[in-house]
Design a protein around this motif. Sequence first.
Motif, PDB file in Angstrom:
ATOM      1  N   PHE A 109      -9.113  -2.578   3.779  1.00 44.76           N
ATOM      2  CA  PHE A 109      -8.626  -1.926   4.772  1.00 44.76           C
ATOM      3  C   PHE A 109      -6.880  -1.511   4.870  1.00 44.76           C
ATOM      4  N   VAL A 110      -6.250  -2.439   4.963  1.00 46.02           N
ATOM      5  CA  VAL A 110      -4.854  -2.255   4.561  1.00 46.02           C
ATOM      6  C   VAL A 110      -4.224  -3.009   3.422  1.00 46.02           C
ATOM      7  N   LEU A 111      -4.945  -3.897   3.242  1.00 43.89           N
ATOM      8  CA  LEU A 111      -4.411  -4.870   1.897  1.00 43.89           C
ATOM      9  C   LEU A 111      -5.133  -4.380   0.640  1.00 43.89           C
ATOM     10  N   GLU A 112      -4.550  -3.820  -0.144  1.00 46.72           N
ATOM     11  CA  GLU A 112      -5.407  -3.212  -1.240  1.00 46.72           C
ATOM     12  C   GLU A 112      -4.858  -4.348  -2.576  1.00 46.72           C
ATOM     13  N   GLY A 113      -6.088  -4.970  -2.783  1.00 50.54           N
ATOM     14  CA  GLY A 113      -5.737  -5.854  -4.088  1.00 50.54           C
ATOM     15  C   GLY A 113      -5.294  -7.179  -3.608  1.00 50.54           C
ATOM     16  N   TRP A 114      -5.838  -7.361  -2.510  1.00 42.91           N
ATOM     17  CA  TRP A 114      -5.273  -8.995  -2.244  1.00 42.91           C
ATOM     18  C   TRP A 114      -6.068  -9.830  -2.809  1.00 42.91           C
ATOM     19  N   GLU A 115      -5.178 -11.262  -3.166  1.00 47.21           N
ATOM     20  CA  GLU A 115      -5.753 -12.196  -4.009  1.00 47.21           C
ATOM     21  C   GLU A 115      -5.606 -13.462  -3.205  1.00 47.21           C
ATOM     22  N   TYR A 142       5.183 -17.097   0.514  1.00 42.54           N
ATOM     23  CA  TYR A 142       4.458 -15.994  -0.276  1.00 42.54           C
ATOM     24  C   TYR A 142       5.566 -14.919  -0.639  1.00 42.54           C
ATOM     25  N   ILE A 186       1.753  -4.550  -7.182  1.00 42.70           N
ATOM     26  CA  ILE A 186       0.368  -3.573  -6.932  1.00 42.70           C
ATOM     27  C   ILE A 186      -0.574  -4.239  -7.828  1.00 42.70           C
ATOM     28  N   LYS A 187      -1.574  -4.793  -7.082  1.00 41.24           N
ATOM     29  CA  LYS A 187      -2.791  -5.741  -8.017  1.00 41.24           C
ATOM     30  C   LYS A 187      -3.682  -4.729  -8.368  1.00 41.24           C
ATOM     31  N   ASP A 188      -4.302  -3.875  -7.779  1.00 45.34           N
ATOM     32  CA  ASP A 188      -5.073  -2.746  -7.923  1.00 45.34           C
ATOM     33  C   ASP A 188      -4.507  -1.485  -8.504  1.00 45.34           C
ATOM     34  N   LYS A 202       0.831  -1.116   0.102  1.00 48.00           N
ATOM     35  CA  LYS A 202       0.147  -0.003  -0.024  1.00 48.00           C
ATOM     36  C   LYS A 202       0.810   1.160  -0.011  1.00 48.00           C
ATOM     37  N   TYR A 235       4.212 -11.010   4.645  1.00 46.63           N
ATOM     38  CA  TYR A 235       3.536 -11.077   3.459  1.00 46.63           C
ATOM     39  C   TYR A 235       3.188  -9.791   2.697  1.00 46.63           C
ATOM     40  N   TYR A 236       3.443  -8.645   3.357  1.00 49.41           N
ATOM     41  CA  TYR A 236       3.015  -7.541   2.710  1.00 49.41           C
ATOM     42  C   TYR A 236       4.104  -6.328   2.419  1.00 49.41           C
ATOM     43  N   PRO A 263      -4.449 -13.131   5.174  1.00 49.92           N
ATOM     44  CA  PRO A 263      -3.051 -13.735   5.568  1.00 49.92           C
ATOM     45  C   PRO A 263      -2.776 -13.862   7.037  1.00 49.92           C
ATOM     46  N   LYS A 269       2.876   1.965  -3.418  1.00 49.62           N
ATOM     47  CA  LYS A 269       2.199   2.741  -4.545  1.00 49.62           C
ATOM     48  C   LYS A 269       2.186   4.245  -4.210  1.00 49.62           C
ATOM     49  N   LEU A 292      -8.300  -9.560   7.351  1.00 48.91           N
ATOM     50  CA  LEU A 292      -7.334 -10.183   7.713  1.00 48.91           C
ATOM     51  C   LEU A 292      -7.553 -11.614   7.996  1.00 48.91           C
TER      52      LEU A 292
END
Lengths: 213, 303, 185
Positions: C127-133, C147, A203-205, A105, A140-141, C137, A108, C112
Amino acid sequence: MKKKDINEIEKQMKLANEGLPEKERALFSDARPSSVAPLNKYLEGFLNWARSRSMWMLAFGTGCGATELRPLMTSRFDMSRFGIAPRPTPRQAAIFVVGGYASIKTIKRIVRSYEEMQGPKYVIALGSCTINGGMYYDSYYTINRLDYYIPVDIYIAGCMPRPEALIAGFNRLKEKIRAGECEGMNKYTDNFDWYKKNQKQIIKDWNMPDYNW
Amino acid sequence: MNIWIKILYAIISISVATIYGLILGGFVRKIYARAHGRFGPPIWQPFLDIIQTHGRRVAISHGVMYYLGPVFRLGGGLGTYLFIPVIYGSVVFANFSMAGDLLLVMYFIFFGQLGMALGAGQGGHPYSPLGIARGLAQMSAFEVPFSLAVIAVAIQYQSLNITTIVAAQQGSILNWTLFTNPFAVIAAMISLLGMNMHSPFSIVLAPQEIPIGPPIEMNGSFLGILQTNRGLFAAAKLVLFMNLFFGGATNLLIMVIKTFFIYLVSVIVGASFPRFRPEQSFRFFLKWPTIIGIIGIIFVAYF
Amino acid sequence: MEQILNRIKDKIEIKISTKKRDDLYFFTVEKEQIEFILSYLKEQENFTHLAFMQAVDYLEDGKFQLTYMLYNYKIHINLGVNVLIDRKKAEMFSMHKLWPHIWQYQREIHELFGINFPGSPRVNESFVLEGWEEIPPMRRDFDTLEYSEKTFYQRPGRSTNDPKEYMKEKMYKNYADTPTIRREK
């Protein structure tokens, strides 16, 4: 080459702006960034001298890095004696300080702010998290290597580096600018497709223009 | 006089004023740093900043008015400066002063801000209209005591020509407006605090509230022009105040000394007080300074 | 507090009740009774403040545990109300009618942990994950290291040390025993 061919090549060179909705695409530029060659040796040397003495920084404080950036402007560390001044907007800043770990996030916003800066622009990456992920290497993020997404000039290692280390890093950057080694902006525009591929991979979206001029 | 010589003199005068204003700015940064207990940037830092901003390789523009905004601002600064005689009796620094130039100068002080409003508005960032609204409102507020002080001076010397006003104050230190009409000077000095935009009146370029306000989208050379203007405009305002209230100057050294001490008032106030909120600032200017200015006019008209 | 607990026990069945500190209590209730017990605590017993809401994944039991942390301003006591829900059918009643600000916690937990809150406002926004697929987590069957290695570029040359051995080697070579961190039991 015929004029028609040039037009077709130019059409292919245009950015797709795929993340934007159809009606907004006309509002944003679809031109690719182009690299700007340095001026002749003496003029560029003079400008580099001025750039190295008047360093306007945009502090992008993510997480704990923001805590170590603030003391820099207090009377104990006093960055202004080196000509470093904080600027509140990316349009005016020349040095981009990424303060620590960057989640997807955040990356981006980092990409967006970096592209909005007017070049020549330099990037300082604080902390181990921007070098190899640091203590967040298995998260993971959060990204592991910042230099896959924007070109980085100086890394300052540490978790977190103290303000003294930051000042040392700024001084090292100053030497590099004087020597004319910091061509991060041209590196970004020359390898634009590679950087964009890496950015779009995580960045998926993607809901912003491909290049935020 | 030959027009080319006049232009040459004007260029010399403008360069001296700009360089002096920028050095003054660097000096003030140093004073602020010392007040904070820091070393602070070198005195020539404003020059480095200007070279650096002009040295940017790319500059984004948002349209025609965006180009014209900084030009208007610099035009306002130049206009203010060029109609003020800087040094009494000097040919080089007489600029284009003429009868009734005081009104023109007051107009030009306002003009730059209006031009800037047009240019910054086209940048499209929400903070620039916010900063402009604050700036114009504050400007209207501090124009009131300043205009009252100028009216008092005009009544006192029966003239709107700055050269005449300076000439009337020559001779003894007791001929200065400071001693002949102290109320008008106090009102004008308070409005100078607002004009110089140091705290507590630094609500326009408040980096912590509205990130730098009107010039938020300005970059590269646009910003360089604005910074140049800041030096020139500061010098012009100080010279105007010196001429109107502190007896003018007969040579460059006296000009430097007098304007430095006039500026020091702003700096001392700025280093000691925190920032006002906008509405506090407007109300402040419309209250006590205005009353003092009216007293100044009554004082000069009836006593 | 004991009186309050007794009064609650008269009304519903409490599974587990623990006292952590003088001002910190936890108890576990059935999923069907959570709406009743929370509104009772808020209206009758002055637990007016919802401090936070959190979820824990008990992968081995196949359960999620949701904790509603309440606070009483009159007697200054924290009370955690736990509820266990089935991991396969992860769904919970939305409490936004009792405390409007709970929608934010429910949105976070929905993202989450993948626990659904039907009727909660804006619960599907990211919320915090934008575009999570991937799968949510914070579920424990999600392997973050795998991952991370798959998605982000690793910088070669990274090495890890055992902290105890490393400290012994670097700092306490001359001592017979390595000082260990003492924890209170």
